[in-house]
Design an enzyme around this catalytic site. Structure first.
Site, PDB file in Angstrom:
ATOM      1  N   ASP A  39       9.403  36.144 -28.048  1.00 49.49           N
ATOM      2  CA  ASP A  39      10.888  36.341 -28.415  1.00 49.49           C
ATOM      3  C   ASP A  39      11.534  37.548 -27.562  1.00 49.49           C
ATOM      4  O   ASP A  39      11.515  39.166 -27.940  1.00 49.49           O
ATOM      5  CB  ASP A  39      10.733  36.678 -29.579  1.00 49.49           C
ATOM      6  N   ASN A  74      12.819  43.943 -28.232  1.00 46.62           N
ATOM      7  CA  ASN A  74      11.055  43.397 -28.192  1.00 46.62           C
ATOM      8  C   ASN A  74      10.420  45.024 -27.023  1.00 46.62           C
ATOM      9  O   ASN A  74       9.547  43.741 -27.083  1.00 46.62           O
ATOM     10  CB  ASN A  74      10.657  42.585 -28.224  1.00 46.62           C
ATOM     11  N   ASP A  87       6.468  43.525 -31.827  1.00 48.66           N
ATOM     12  CA  ASP A  87       7.360  41.972 -31.815  1.00 48.66           C
ATOM     13  C   ASP A  87       6.407  40.972 -31.629  1.00 48.66           C
ATOM     14  O   ASP A  87       7.885  40.089 -31.823  1.00 48.66           O
ATOM     15  CB  ASP A  87       8.320  42.405 -32.486  1.00 48.66           C
TER      16      ASP A  87
END
Length: 332
Positions: A203, A208, A221
């Protein structure tokens, strides 16, 4: 059991959260317990009495197995061992990084502030490439045990099955949505035939990645960590479709290949991965609705919602069929 865990997860209160942090770490906390934005988990900012910041994350029940969460933690610990800047979970008093409260899993992290970068300059694109290459070198050391594999016939097929069997799609849209998604899977699956899947962030977008003064970028994350192609950790960083980002791609790959070769054939997977992301997000919205977490979007479940999703998938399928030569041209 799931209903009980979901109820506990939805009704966490500051007293419970602070008590758990103190018991798990053997510290005393101040009264600070600030909820932070998180679409899936419950995340809170805490502070010890000696003013050390903590983040406690409660994982949404039934999303990941305990082993899948431990896979995530193991990956982060390995990255730290290789001097790659991530923020791993703290070891709790019982010797593990994963705690449990009435069946709801949680972990605690050191709080590290940092800023998000909206637009990367040339040196930062090179740095991002180097960071992801080093991450992938660790990721390919071994596979995870229970993390999903990003593949049309694996993760995307599972998302589609969940959607079609869960009565989320109105009858008048069900056949067209299912046919379009199946057609998409058939179209893109052969492109993944010889692609190596390793542990990746999964992701990797600008929200992030944080920058700290005087330090390199930090990856944060790892909730969507997966087995998949390395290009997954590139395409969401791009500011536009690949044909408008050739310079940024070249810079990223220049930095990346300082440490690890990059198979440029993977670039043809960007639009298929984007299409898979569409279905992933639709399934995520359905999970949110099923868990009673409230409407994930203002128009979720309406006929207009499904018409738009079908149209987006059809447009993406058309783009994929036009092929990389069209996708990566400089033409509008």
């Amino acid at each position: 059991m799931k209903e009980t865990q979901t109820k506990i997860f939805s009704n966490l209160n500051p007293d419970t959260i602070l008590d758990l942090a103190e018991e798990s770490l053997g510290v005393k906390c101040s009264g600070i317990c600030r909820p932070l934005n998180s679409y899936i988990n419950r995340v809170y900012e805490l502070e010890t009495r000696d003013r050390k910041g903590l983040i406690i994350k409660f994982y949404r029940p039934d999303r990941w197995s305990e082993q899948a969460l431990l896979d995530e933690h193991e990956f982060m610990r390995e990255l730290i061992d290789h001097d790659i800047p991530v923020i791993p979970p703290l070891v709790l008093r019982h010797g593990n990084t994963l705690g449990s409260f009435s069946g709801v899993n949680f972990s605690i992290f050191e709080r590290k502030g940092g800023r998000l970068v909206d637009e990367y300059n040339e040196e930062q694109w090179l740095e991002l490439g180097r960071l992801m290459a080093r991450t992938h070198l660790v990721g390919e050391i071994h596979a995870s045990r229970e993390r999903i594999t990003l593949h049309p016939e694996s993760s995307t097929r599972a998302h589609l099955t969940f959607l079609t069997k869960g009565n989320f799609i109105p009858a008048e849209s069900l056949a067209l949505f299912t046919d379009t998604a199946n057609e998409l899977i058939r179209e893109i699956a052969p492109l993944f035939k010889h692609v190596k899947s390793i542990r990746i962030h999964g992701d990797c977008h600008s929200a992030n990645i944080i920058q700290r003064p005087g330090e390199s970028f930090f990856l944060i994350d790892f909730d969507d960590m997966a087995l998949g192609p390395t290009v997954q950790d590139l395409w969401m960083l791009l500011p536009d479709h690949p044909n408008h980002c050739l310079y940024e791609i070249d810079l990223f790959l220049e930095g990346y290949e300082t440490f690890r070769p990059f198979d440029r054939r993977e670039l043809q997977l960007i639009e298929p991965l984007r299409a898979m992301r569409y279905i992933h997000f639709i399934a995520w919205c359905a999970h949110q609705a099923e868990d009673g977490a409230g409407p994930p979007t203002h128009d979720w479940g309406t006929q207009s919602y499904w018409k738009k999703e079908i149209r987006d998938l059809q447009d993406q399928l058309k783009l994929i069929r036009e092929g990389p030569d069209h996708q990566y041209s400089d033409q509008e």
